[in-house]
Motif scaffolding. Sequence first.
Motif, short mmCIF file in Angstrom:
data_model
loop_
_atom_site.label_atom_id
_atom_site.label_comp_id
_atom_site.label_asym_id
_atom_site.label_seq_id
_atom_site.Cartn_x
_atom_site.Cartn_y
_atom_site.Cartn_z
N PHE A 9 1.10 -1.82 -1.60
CA PHE A 9 2.52 -1.55 -1.32
C PHE A 9 2.96 -0.23 -1.95
CE2 PHE A 9 1.91 -6.12 -1.10
CZ PHE A 9 2.54 -6.43 0.09
N GLU A 10 2.00 0.67 -2.20
CA GLU A 10 2.31 1.90 -2.93
C GLU A 10 3.30 2.81 -2.22
OE1 GLU A 10 -1.23 4.04 -3.81
OE2 GLU A 10 -1.91 4.05 -1.75
N GLY A 11 3.44 2.67 -0.94
CA GLY A 11 4.39 3.50 -0.20
C GLY A 11 5.81 2.97 -0.25
N SER A 12 6.00 1.80 -0.87
CA SER A 12 7.34 1.21 -0.88
C SER A 12 7.68 0.61 -2.24
CB SER A 12 7.43 0.11 0.20
OG SER A 12 8.66 -0.56 0.09
N PRO A 13 8.43 1.34 -3.04
CA PRO A 13 8.86 0.81 -4.34
C PRO A 13 9.66 -0.49 -4.20
CG PRO A 13 9.34 3.15 -4.19
CD PRO A 13 8.88 2.71 -2.84
N GLY A 14 10.41 -0.62 -3.09
CA GLY A 14 11.18 -1.84 -2.87
C GLY A 14 10.27 -3.04 -2.68
N GLN A 15 9.23 -2.86 -1.87
CA GLN A 15 8.29 -3.96 -1.67
C GLN A 15 7.54 -4.27 -2.96
OE1 GLN A 15 5.97 -2.67 1.79
NE2 GLN A 15 7.10 -4.15 3.05
N GLN A 16 7.22 -3.26 -3.74
CA GLN A 16 6.57 -3.50 -5.04
C GLN A 16 7.47 -4.33 -5.95
OE1 GLN A 16 5.45 0.46 -6.38
NE2 GLN A 16 3.34 0.11 -5.70
N ALA A 17 8.77 -4.06 -5.90
CA ALA A 17 9.71 -4.83 -6.72
C ALA A 17 9.73 -6.29 -6.27
CB ALA A 17 11.11 -4.22 -6.63
N VAL A 18 9.66 -6.51 -4.97
CA VAL A 18 9.63 -7.89 -4.45
C VAL A 18 8.34 -8.58 -4.90
CG1 VAL A 18 9.53 -9.32 -2.36
CG2 VAL A 18 11.12 -7.37 -2.47
N ILE A 19 7.22 -7.90 -4.78
CA ILE A 19 5.93 -8.46 -5.20
C ILE A 19 5.97 -8.82 -6.69
CG2 ILE A 19 3.50 -7.86 -5.65
CD1 ILE A 19 4.01 -8.59 -2.75
N ARG A 20 6.49 -7.91 -7.49
CA ARG A 20 6.58 -8.16 -8.94
C ARG A 20 7.42 -9.41 -9.22
NH1 ARG A 20 7.18 -3.36 -10.41
NH2 ARG A 20 5.17 -3.02 -11.34
N LEU A 21 8.53 -9.57 -8.53
CA LEU A 21 9.38 -10.75 -8.70
C LEU A 21 8.63 -12.02 -8.31
CD1 LEU A 21 12.23 -11.94 -9.33
CD2 LEU A 21 12.68 -11.72 -6.88
N LEU A 22 7.95 -11.99 -7.17
CA LEU A 22 7.21 -13.18 -6.73
C LEU A 22 6.17 -13.58 -7.77
CD1 LEU A 22 6.58 -12.34 -2.94
CD2 LEU A 22 8.40 -13.75 -3.93
N LEU A 23 5.46 -12.61 -8.30
CA LEU A 23 4.43 -12.90 -9.29
C LEU A 23 5.02 -13.38 -10.61
CD1 LEU A 23 2.03 -9.91 -8.58
CD2 LEU A 23 1.57 -12.33 -8.12
N GLU A 24 6.08 -12.71 -11.07
CA GLU A 24 6.69 -13.08 -12.35
C GLU A 24 7.27 -14.49 -12.32
OE1 GLU A 24 9.58 -10.05 -13.13
OE2 GLU A 24 8.08 -8.62 -13.84
N ARG A 25 7.85 -14.86 -11.20
CA ARG A 25 8.52 -16.16 -11.11
C ARG A 25 7.63 -17.25 -10.54
NH1 ARG A 25 14.18 -14.72 -10.93
NH2 ARG A 25 14.30 -13.08 -12.52
N GLY A 26 6.44 -16.88 -10.07
CA GLY A 26 5.54 -17.88 -9.49
C GLY A 26 6.02 -18.40 -8.15
N PHE A 27 6.70 -17.54 -7.38
CA PHE A 27 7.17 -17.93 -6.06
C PHE A 27 6.04 -17.75 -5.05
CE2 PHE A 27 11.71 -16.44 -7.28
CZ PHE A 27 11.95 -17.64 -7.93
N SER A 28 5.95 -18.66 -4.09
CA SER A 28 4.95 -18.54 -3.04
C SER A 28 5.60 -18.21 -1.71
CB SER A 28 4.08 -19.79 -2.93
OG SER A 28 4.74 -20.94 -3.29
#
Length: 167
Positions: A9-28
């Motif tokens: 997701f390196e071309g999209s900081p917004g998508q990286q932020a979403v990925i980080r949130l999913l991983l930090e919170r354990g969302f699937s």
Amino acid sequence: MFEDIMRKFEGSPGQQAVIRLLLERGFSVNDDGRVVTGGIEIPNTQLAREVGVDRRVVDSTTDAILADEELRRIFQNISQIPSLMDLAPVLDLTVVTVAVHDADEPGLVATVTGLLADHDVSIRQTISEDPEFTDEPRLYLVVDADLPGDVVTELMQLPFVRSVELS
């Protein structure tokens, strides 16, 4: 692994932020592309607000996850673990936070928990942050009672320990 995921997701900081949130919170992400925790769906607008992006960024991120077999396997199998850390004051428990110099060094958790066991300190929960997911990973131990000063001193004297905090 975290770097590999973020690179997708390196071309999209917004998508990286979403990925980080999913991983930090354990969302699937379920088969319909919805973000869930257990069987509870989390609205994309809430996720977007949390990370400061448009809802469509969340949509495109979940679409990308489902389109990539490796990401699909990860995000369809991730789950949360309840933490006693926020409840510790209410339950009269103590949280011991250990910061280390090199979190990749093997045996850190075993050494710290072994030291506590040697002093008859009962551990209710141990949470170890993954060095791939955070810049300064910490080890959190929720224990039954206040930690005696000599135990804190011994923890501080371990060669890999940078700091110890009690709360």
